[in-house]
Design an enzyme around this catalytic site. Structure first.
Site, short mmCIF file in Angstrom:
data_model
loop_
_atom_site.label_atom_id
_atom_site.label_comp_id
_atom_site.label_asym_id
_atom_site.label_seq_id
_atom_site.Cartn_x
_atom_site.Cartn_y
_atom_site.Cartn_z
N ASP A 1 -7.37 119.07 24.89
CA ASP A 1 -8.09 118.27 25.02
C ASP A 1 -8.20 116.89 26.51
O ASP A 1 -7.24 116.58 27.06
CB ASP A 1 -7.29 116.96 24.06
CG ASP A 1 -8.36 115.49 23.97
OD1 ASP A 1 -8.78 115.95 23.65
OD2 ASP A 1 -6.89 114.60 23.08
N SER B 1 -2.95 117.44 25.49
CA SER B 1 -3.64 116.93 26.70
C SER B 1 -3.06 116.92 27.45
O SER B 1 -1.95 118.46 27.86
CB SER B 1 -3.64 115.58 26.18
OG SER B 1 -2.29 115.38 26.53
N ASN C 1 -11.24 113.77 16.43
CA ASN C 1 -10.01 113.60 17.09
C ASN C 1 -9.87 112.51 16.74
O ASN C 1 -10.20 111.13 17.22
CB ASN C 1 -10.59 113.72 18.46
CG ASN C 1 -10.94 114.75 18.87
OD1 ASN C 1 -11.85 116.18 18.63
ND2 ASN C 1 -10.96 114.83 20.33
P1 13P Z 1 -7.96 108.12 18.89
O1 13P Z 1 -7.26 107.28 20.50
O2 13P Z 1 -8.96 106.86 18.90
O3 13P Z 1 -6.85 108.93 18.09
O4 13P Z 1 -9.50 109.12 19.35
C1 13P Z 1 -7.71 110.45 20.26
C2 13P Z 1 -9.01 111.25 20.93
O5 13P Z 1 -10.09 110.39 20.33
C3 13P Z 1 -8.14 112.36 21.75
O6 13P Z 1 -9.32 113.19 22.14
O1 G3H Z 2 -8.01 111.28 23.99
C1 G3H Z 2 -6.77 110.44 24.62
C2 G3H Z 2 -5.57 111.53 23.65
O2 G3H Z 2 -5.19 110.32 23.37
C3 G3H Z 2 -4.96 112.14 24.70
O3 G3H Z 2 -3.72 110.71 25.00
O4 G3H Z 2 -3.70 111.80 27.64
O5 G3H Z 2 -2.19 109.81 26.55
O6 G3H Z 2 -2.10 112.37 25.74
P1 G3H Z 2 -2.76 110.93 26.55
ZN ZN Z 3 -10.55 111.98 23.08
#
Ligand code: 13P
Ligand code: G3H
Ligand code: ZN
Length: 321
Positions: A82, A50, A264
């Protein structure tokens, strides 16, 4: 073994009717846990980075860690951005060699979402990179005060099957993240709630009927927030809402059968890591060697990932198809 392209992982997953786990990586222990679990289960895997992970660990550290994982293991590994929130971030990751990127403009009106996605697709496809778009808004933490406000899922905006077809046609995205009652974080649902799996079926069918074939759909927010992990965290000094719940794993299994190709999961890994670390600190308050709490954390995350790929996503055993 070099990185495996996301498009190859998708093609095999669609053919084999299993889902790929897309697990978020923020540091070495998480990465090692994911890779060791998938190696032992012979599962192909998508590693997700991310924007926050890039800020936390630095893109170069993450790149080098993943290079190490790829060179030390023999399973197929793809690397995905992500929730890319801009063309510039997507371009950066494409230029760094990510095999896929997500451009998330799902909070924008339809036309603007299309415009941003199309721009990313144009660049990505010239550089052999797969693009994931998102249509609809996930309920819960991402778009309302869910986690931050201590509340639960509310509002949101589900993906409409006809709009999904239109969106894919106009943007050229290679996969689509859908909103069917899923949400991010540890505070998704209060009590037993389910995904709108009929809507998922309708989206899949609409894409098929429109000539887009067995189109890969993506399920974000797929953590199930296991009760035992929440209980363990609280037992060792945490203060998580005990009545919170995630997406039932049985729903994820159905989603996989209906055609979610990428699932995910981040929060469940965070919970496993936190539970293990809290346990060490509670039982050994004098401990201060990071290896003494990070090693059990890594083991706990590994157990969780093994369970997901084997029992929920059914990608175990497919690494060498
Ligand atoms: P969760 O918070 O349910 O693990 O989802 C992760 C996600 O969608 C990352 O893009
Ligand atoms: O959907 C988001 C993921 O869980 C990533 O989270 O932006 O805190 O790294 P983050
Ligand atoms: Zn997500």
């Amino acid at each position: 073994m070099p990185l495996t392209h996301t498009k190859d992982l998708f093609a095999k997953a669609l053919k084999g009717k299993y889902a790929l786990g897309a697990f978020n990586v923020n540091n070495m222990e998480l990465l090692q846990a994911i890779i060791e679990a998938c190696e032992e289960e012979k599962a192909p895997v998508m590693l997700q980075i991310s924007k926050g992970a890039r800020q936390y660990a630095h893109p170069v550290y993450l790149k080098k860690l993943i290079e190490a994982a790829v060179s030390l293991s023999n399973i197929p590994i793809a690397v995905h951005l992500d929730h890319g929130d801009s063309y510039e971030l997507c371009k950066e990751c494409i230029d760094e060699g990510f095999t896929s990127v997500m451009i998330d403009a799902s909070h924008e009106p339809f036309e603007k979402n299309v415009e941003v996605c199309k721009k990313v697709v144009d660049y990505a496809h010239k550089h052999n990179c797969v693009v994931e778009g998102e249509l609809g808004m996930l309920v819960g933490a991402q778009h309302d005060d869910g986690e931050e406000g201590g509340g639960y899922s509310k509002g949101g905006c589900y993906t409409h099957p006809d709009e999904a077809v239109e969106f894919v046609r106009l943007t050229g995205v290679d996969s689509l993240a859908v909103a069917i009652g899923n949400s991010h974080g540890a505070y998704k649902f209060k009590g037993e709630q389910h995904l709108d799996l009929d809507r998922l079926k309708a989206i899949k069918k609409a894409l098929l009927d429109a000539g887009m074939g067995d189109y890969p759909l993506v399920l974000h927010g797929a953590s199930s927030v296991p009760k035992d992990l929440v209980t363990e965290i609280n037992k060792y000094g945490g203060k998580m809402g005990e009545e919170t719940a995630g997406v039932p794993e049985a729903d994820i299994e159905i989603a996989r059968r209906v055609g979610c190709t990428k699932v995910n999961i981040d929060t469940d890994l965070r919970l496993a890591m936190t539970a293990a670390i809290r346990k060490v600190f509670a039982e050994n308050p004098k401990e201060f060697d990071p290896r003494k709490y990070l090693a059990p954390a890594r083991t706990k995350v590994k157990e969780l990932v093994r369970h997901k790929v084997r029992d929920v996503l059914c990608c175990a055993g497919h690494a060498f198809d």
